[in-house]
Motif scaffolding. Structure first.
Motif, PDB file in Angstrom:
ATOM      1  N   PRO A  86       1.801 -14.109  35.799  1.00  0.00           N
ATOM      2  CA  PRO A  86       1.055 -13.871  34.551  1.00  0.00           C
ATOM      3  C   PRO A  86      -0.076 -14.900  34.371  1.00  0.00           C
ATOM      4  O   PRO A  86       0.182 -16.100  34.375  1.00  0.00           O
ATOM      5  CB  PRO A  86       2.134 -14.033  33.470  1.00  0.00           C
ATOM      6  CG  PRO A  86       3.416 -13.675  34.160  1.00  0.00           C
ATOM      7  CD  PRO A  86       3.257 -14.148  35.580  1.00  0.00           C
ATOM      8  N   PRO A  87      -1.309 -14.430  34.231  1.00  0.00           N
ATOM      9  CA  PRO A  87      -2.449 -15.350  34.106  1.00  0.00           C
ATOM     10  C   PRO A  87      -2.322 -16.287  32.906  1.00  0.00           C
ATOM     11  O   PRO A  87      -2.799 -17.422  32.950  1.00  0.00           O
ATOM     12  CB  PRO A  87      -3.669 -14.441  33.966  1.00  0.00           C
ATOM     13  CG  PRO A  87      -3.179 -13.037  34.015  1.00  0.00           C
ATOM     14  CD  PRO A  87      -1.718 -13.019  34.265  1.00  0.00           C
ATOM     15  N   GLU A  88      -1.655 -15.821  31.836  1.00  0.00           N
ATOM     16  CA  GLU A  88      -1.516 -16.695  30.661  1.00  0.00           C
ATOM     17  C   GLU A  88      -0.594 -17.873  30.968  1.00  0.00           C
ATOM     18  O   GLU A  88      -0.717 -18.939  30.360  1.00  0.00           O
ATOM     19  CB  GLU A  88      -1.062 -15.904  29.432  1.00  0.00           C
ATOM     20  CG  GLU A  88       0.285 -15.217  29.514  1.00  0.00           C
ATOM     21  CD  GLU A  88       0.236 -13.840  30.196  1.00  0.00           C
ATOM     22  OE1 GLU A  88      -0.740 -13.539  30.924  1.00  0.00           O
ATOM     23  OE2 GLU A  88       1.208 -13.063  30.015  1.00  0.00           O
ATOM     24  N   TRP A  89       0.307 -17.723  31.917  1.00  0.00           N
ATOM     25  CA  TRP A  89       1.128 -18.864  32.339  1.00  0.00           C
ATOM     26  C   TRP A  89       0.280 -19.850  33.131  1.00  0.00           C
ATOM     27  O   TRP A  89       0.345 -21.059  32.905  1.00  0.00           O
ATOM     28  CB  TRP A  89       2.304 -18.411  33.218  1.00  0.00           C
ATOM     29  CG  TRP A  89       3.367 -17.619  32.521  1.00  0.00           C
ATOM     30  CD1 TRP A  89       3.377 -17.234  31.200  1.00  0.00           C
ATOM     31  CD2 TRP A  89       4.572 -17.116  33.105  1.00  0.00           C
ATOM     32  NE1 TRP A  89       4.523 -16.513  30.938  1.00  0.00           N
ATOM     33  CE2 TRP A  89       5.275 -16.431  32.082  1.00  0.00           C
ATOM     34  CE3 TRP A  89       5.130 -17.167  34.380  1.00  0.00           C
ATOM     35  CZ2 TRP A  89       6.503 -15.804  32.310  1.00  0.00           C
ATOM     36  CZ3 TRP A  89       6.363 -16.558  34.608  1.00  0.00           C
ATOM     37  CH2 TRP A  89       7.031 -15.880  33.572  1.00  0.00           C
ATOM     38  N   LEU A  90      -0.504 -19.319  34.065  1.00  0.00           N
ATOM     39  CA  LEU A  90      -1.322 -20.208  34.906  1.00  0.00           C
ATOM     40  C   LEU A  90      -2.370 -20.939  34.067  1.00  0.00           C
ATOM     41  O   LEU A  90      -2.715 -22.080  34.351  1.00  0.00           O
ATOM     42  CB  LEU A  90      -1.991 -19.418  36.038  1.00  0.00           C
ATOM     43  CG  LEU A  90      -1.027 -18.845  37.077  1.00  0.00           C
ATOM     44  CD1 LEU A  90      -1.792 -18.096  38.166  1.00  0.00           C
ATOM     45  CD2 LEU A  90      -0.156 -19.946  37.699  1.00  0.00           C
ATOM     46  N   ALA A  91      -2.851 -20.272  33.021  1.00  0.00           N
ATOM     47  CA  ALA A  91      -3.851 -20.908  32.152  1.00  0.00           C
ATOM     48  C   ALA A  91      -3.270 -22.126  31.441  1.00  0.00           C
ATOM     49  O   ALA A  91      -4.002 -23.060  31.094  1.00  0.00           O
ATOM     50  CB  ALA A  91      -4.375 -19.901  31.128  1.00  0.00           C
ATOM     51  N   SER A 124      -5.687 -25.741  38.905  1.00  0.00           N
ATOM     52  CA  SER A 124      -6.801 -25.509  39.832  1.00  0.00           C
ATOM     53  C   SER A 124      -6.705 -26.416  41.061  1.00  0.00           C
ATOM     54  O   SER A 124      -7.003 -25.989  42.181  1.00  0.00           O
ATOM     55  CB  SER A 124      -8.148 -25.571  39.109  1.00  0.00           C
ATOM     56  OG  SER A 124      -8.703 -26.845  39.181  1.00  0.00           O
ATOM     57  N   ASP A 125      -6.216 -27.658  40.882  1.00  0.00           N
ATOM     58  CA  ASP A 125      -5.984 -28.533  42.046  1.00  0.00           C
ATOM     59  C   ASP A 125      -4.894 -27.963  42.957  1.00  0.00           C
ATOM     60  O   ASP A 125      -4.986 -28.055  44.186  1.00  0.00           O
ATOM     61  CB  ASP A 125      -5.538 -29.936  41.603  1.00  0.00           C
ATOM     62  CG  ASP A 125      -6.660 -30.707  40.920  1.00  0.00           C
ATOM     63  OD1 ASP A 125      -7.832 -30.270  41.033  1.00  0.00           O
ATOM     64  OD2 ASP A 125      -6.364 -31.726  40.278  1.00  0.00           O
ATOM     65  N   ILE A 126      -3.872 -27.408  42.347  1.00  0.00           N
ATOM     66  CA  ILE A 126      -2.776 -26.826  43.130  1.00  0.00           C
ATOM     67  C   ILE A 126      -3.305 -25.634  43.940  1.00  0.00           C
ATOM     68  O   ILE A 126      -2.997 -25.478  45.125  1.00  0.00           O
ATOM     69  CB  ILE A 126      -1.600 -26.422  42.210  1.00  0.00           C
ATOM     70  CG1 ILE A 126      -0.988 -27.671  41.550  1.00  0.00           C
ATOM     71  CG2 ILE A 126      -0.532 -25.652  42.987  1.00  0.00           C
ATOM     72  CD1 ILE A 126       0.043 -27.390  40.462  1.00  0.00           C
ATOM     73  N   GLY A 127      -4.153 -24.837  43.318  1.00  0.00           N
ATOM     74  CA  GLY A 127      -4.762 -23.700  44.025  1.00  0.00           C
ATOM     75  C   GLY A 127      -5.632 -24.158  45.191  1.00  0.00           C
ATOM     76  O   GLY A 127      -5.592 -23.568  46.281  1.00  0.00           O
ATOM     77  N   ASP A 128      -6.391 -25.235  44.987  1.00  0.00           N
ATOM     78  CA  ASP A 128      -7.243 -25.762  46.065  1.00  0.00           C
ATOM     79  C   ASP A 128      -6.402 -26.243  47.247  1.00  0.00           C
ATOM     80  O   ASP A 128      -6.745 -26.005  48.412  1.00  0.00           O
ATOM     81  CB  ASP A 128      -8.110 -26.933  45.561  1.00  0.00           C
ATOM     82  CG  ASP A 128      -9.182 -26.478  44.574  1.00  0.00           C
ATOM     83  OD1 ASP A 128      -9.441 -25.257  44.491  1.00  0.00           O
ATOM     84  OD2 ASP A 128      -9.768 -27.353  43.889  1.00  0.00           O
ATOM     85  N   LEU A 129      -5.305 -26.926  46.936  1.00  0.00           N
ATOM     86  CA  LEU A 129      -4.418 -27.416  47.994  1.00  0.00           C
ATOM     87  C   LEU A 129      -3.824 -26.231  48.776  1.00  0.00           C
ATOM     88  O   LEU A 129      -3.727 -26.272  50.016  1.00  0.00           O
ATOM     89  CB  LEU A 129      -3.310 -28.281  47.371  1.00  0.00           C
ATOM     90  CG  LEU A 129      -2.271 -28.913  48.306  1.00  0.00           C
ATOM     91  CD1 LEU A 129      -2.916 -29.735  49.413  1.00  0.00           C
ATOM     92  CD2 LEU A 129      -1.314 -29.794  47.480  1.00  0.00           C
ATOM     93  N   ALA A 130      -3.472 -25.176  48.054  1.00  0.00           N
ATOM     94  CA  ALA A 130      -2.952 -23.966  48.715  1.00  0.00           C
ATOM     95  C   ALA A 130      -4.001 -23.375  49.656  1.00  0.00           C
ATOM     96  O   ALA A 130      -3.677 -22.979  50.783  1.00  0.00           O
ATOM     97  CB  ALA A 130      -2.522 -22.941  47.664  1.00  0.00           C
ATOM     98  N   ASP A 131      -5.256 -23.340  49.220  1.00  0.00           N
ATOM     99  CA  ASP A 131      -6.333 -22.809  50.077  1.00  0.00           C
ATOM    100  C   ASP A 131      -6.447 -23.616  51.363  1.00  0.00           C
ATOM    101  O   ASP A 131      -6.651 -23.064  52.444  1.00  0.00           O
ATOM    102  CB  ASP A 131      -7.676 -22.842  49.342  1.00  0.00           C
ATOM    103  CG  ASP A 131      -7.748 -21.795  48.245  1.00  0.00           C
ATOM    104  OD1 ASP A 131      -6.910 -20.869  48.242  1.00  0.00           O
ATOM    105  OD2 ASP A 131      -8.642 -21.912  47.376  1.00  0.00           O
ATOM    106  N   THR A 132      -6.338 -24.940  51.242  1.00  0.00           N
ATOM    107  CA  THR A 132      -6.414 -25.803  52.420  1.00  0.00           C
ATOM    108  C   THR A 132      -5.293 -25.472  53.403  1.00  0.00           C
ATOM    109  O   THR A 132      -5.519 -25.362  54.606  1.00  0.00           O
ATOM    110  CB  THR A 132      -6.299 -27.290  51.993  1.00  0.00           C
ATOM    111  OG1 THR A 132      -7.332 -27.559  51.058  1.00  0.00           O
ATOM    112  CG2 THR A 132      -6.415 -28.221  53.182  1.00  0.00           C
ATOM    113  N   LEU A 133      -4.092 -25.300  52.874  1.00  0.00           N
ATOM    114  CA  LEU A 133      -2.948 -25.011  53.745  1.00  0.00           C
ATOM    115  C   LEU A 133      -2.974 -23.581  54.282  1.00  0.00           C
ATOM    116  O   LEU A 133      -2.416 -23.301  55.337  1.00  0.00           O
ATOM    117  CB  LEU A 133      -1.635 -25.261  52.997  1.00  0.00           C
ATOM    118  CG  LEU A 133      -1.190 -26.718  52.982  1.00  0.00           C
ATOM    119  CD1 LEU A 133      -0.066 -26.915  51.975  1.00  0.00           C
ATOM    120  CD2 LEU A 133      -0.723 -27.161  54.375  1.00  0.00           C
ATOM    121  N   ALA A 134      -3.630 -22.686  53.563  1.00  0.00           N
ATOM    122  CA  ALA A 134      -3.617 -21.265  53.941  1.00  0.00           C
ATOM    123  C   ALA A 134      -4.252 -21.031  55.294  1.00  0.00           C
ATOM    124  O   ALA A 134      -3.876 -20.099  56.009  1.00  0.00           O
ATOM    125  CB  ALA A 134      -4.330 -20.429  52.890  1.00  0.00           C
TER     126      ALA A 134
END
Ligand code: R7I
Ligand code: MG
Ligand code: MG
Ligand code: MG
Length: 313
Positions: A285-290, A296-306
């Protein structure tokens, strides 16, 4: 648009963090009723994560830094985990882990420090399993995921069960990550593969119980059968069940884990990682992520590992 590998890696890390943060206020409750959970979901307050996510992010960064090297270096990892605890000791760490970290920071080798707690046999807490999901992002297969998981676990959890819990969760995360969300999950094959990788009899019998509980069982009944405490053997199986109840709906898997009570942050975190690794982050749910701290840092780290996921090879 983000690649499928990136979306799934983001799901894995953000699912872990949001499950942890949503479950945290209820940790230690016998059970959680629907109204309490709805209040927590509708609140506008920031979602703060706990030690589960703090150490998951340490392991994720460890794996990202070690690109092209042996994926897990125990000596380096032990120091990184301990320094994270020292940086933010208020995140809700388990007593056994705190003891290990104190000793590691004082210069005791992890192999010795990890054995001091619990009368010399080391911890069988779920602290190694709760942080292990990122291992799935760099593993070549389920057996490899279990091997790397044990390596990452042993630095704090000297007891066999603490390590097997991490191996089970990493193996499940690998299978969830590599499953195709466009076709229904084959639960039988999923459990069969887990059972093939985790051979210890105690864990085998937990997986058999999970198989029998899929379908109708309520969260509280499942907790009464599988356990819901901070030990690995009484928490990882419940997280796997939450995933298997709702493999395509991270929010429902997280709610199921929280409503089971007990170690709610940890079980919801593990269930969130599994489910959203399968579906991708867009199903959270986007309202949870908001509301989620550092999303956003967690998402960036995921992109690096992806870029290291098997699907990009
Ligand atoms: O494993 P660990 O880091 O704990 C993680 C938990 C999660 O719920 C986090 O959210 C955080 O709240 O802590 O820390 P440990 O203290 O090593 O293990 C957790 C708990 O498992 C302990 O506090 C004990 O209750 C139990 N435990 C044991 N009990 C008896 N004998 C772990 N090992 C033993 C043991 O050998
Ligand atoms: Mg916690
Ligand atoms: Mg090494
Ligand atoms: Mg917990």
């Amino acid at each position: 648009t983000p690649s499928p590998a990136s979306t799934k890696a983001r799901g894995l890390l953000l699912g872990a963090a949001v499950g942890d943060a949503l479950g945290a206020p209820f940790e230690g409750r016998h059970s959680v009723d629907g109204a309490q959970l709805v209040r927590q979901e509708r609140s506008a307050e920031a979602l703060r994560y706990t030690d589960d996510t703090a150490l998951t992010l340490v392991l994720a960064r460890h794996l990202a830094e070690r690109r092209g090297m042996v994926a897990v270096d125990e000596d380096t990892l032990a120091g990184q985990l301990a320094r994270e605890w020292r940086r933010e000791p208020w995140r809700g760490y388990g007593a056994g882990s705190r003891e290990v970290f104190e000793r590691v920071l004082a210069g005791t080798p992890w192999a010795e420090a990890s054995k001091v707690s619990f009368a010399g046999h080391g911890s069988y807490g779920n602290g190694a399993a709760m942080r292990v999901a990122p291992i799935a992002l760099v593993s070549a297969g389920p057996t490899h995921a279990a091997e790397l998981a044990r390596k990452s676990a042993v630095v704090t959890h000297a007891h066999r069960h603490g390590q097997e819990g991490a191996a089970l969760q990493a193996c499940a995360a690998f299978l969830a990550l590599s499953s195709d969300p466009a076709s229904p999950l084959n639960r039988e094959a999923f459990l069969g593969r887990l059972g093939h990788t985790i051979e210890h009899t105690e864990w085998q019998s937990r997986l058999d119980q999970v198989r029998r509980l899929i379908g109708t069982s309520s969260p509280t009944f499942a907790a009464s059968q599988l356990g819901n405490d901070a030990t690995a053997v009484a928490s990882v199986p419940l997280a796997v069940l939450a995933f298997l109840q709702y493999p395509d709906r991270p929010a429902e898997a997280i709610r199921y884990a929280i409503r089971a009570g007990g170690d709610t942050d940890t079980i919801a975190s593990m269930a969130g990682a599994l489910t959203a690794a399968r579906t991708g982050a867009q199903a959270i749910p986007p309202e949870w992520l908001a509301r989620l701290e550092s999303a956003s840092d967690i998402g960036d780290l995921a992109d690096t590992l992806a870029t290291r996921t098997p699907s990009s090879r």
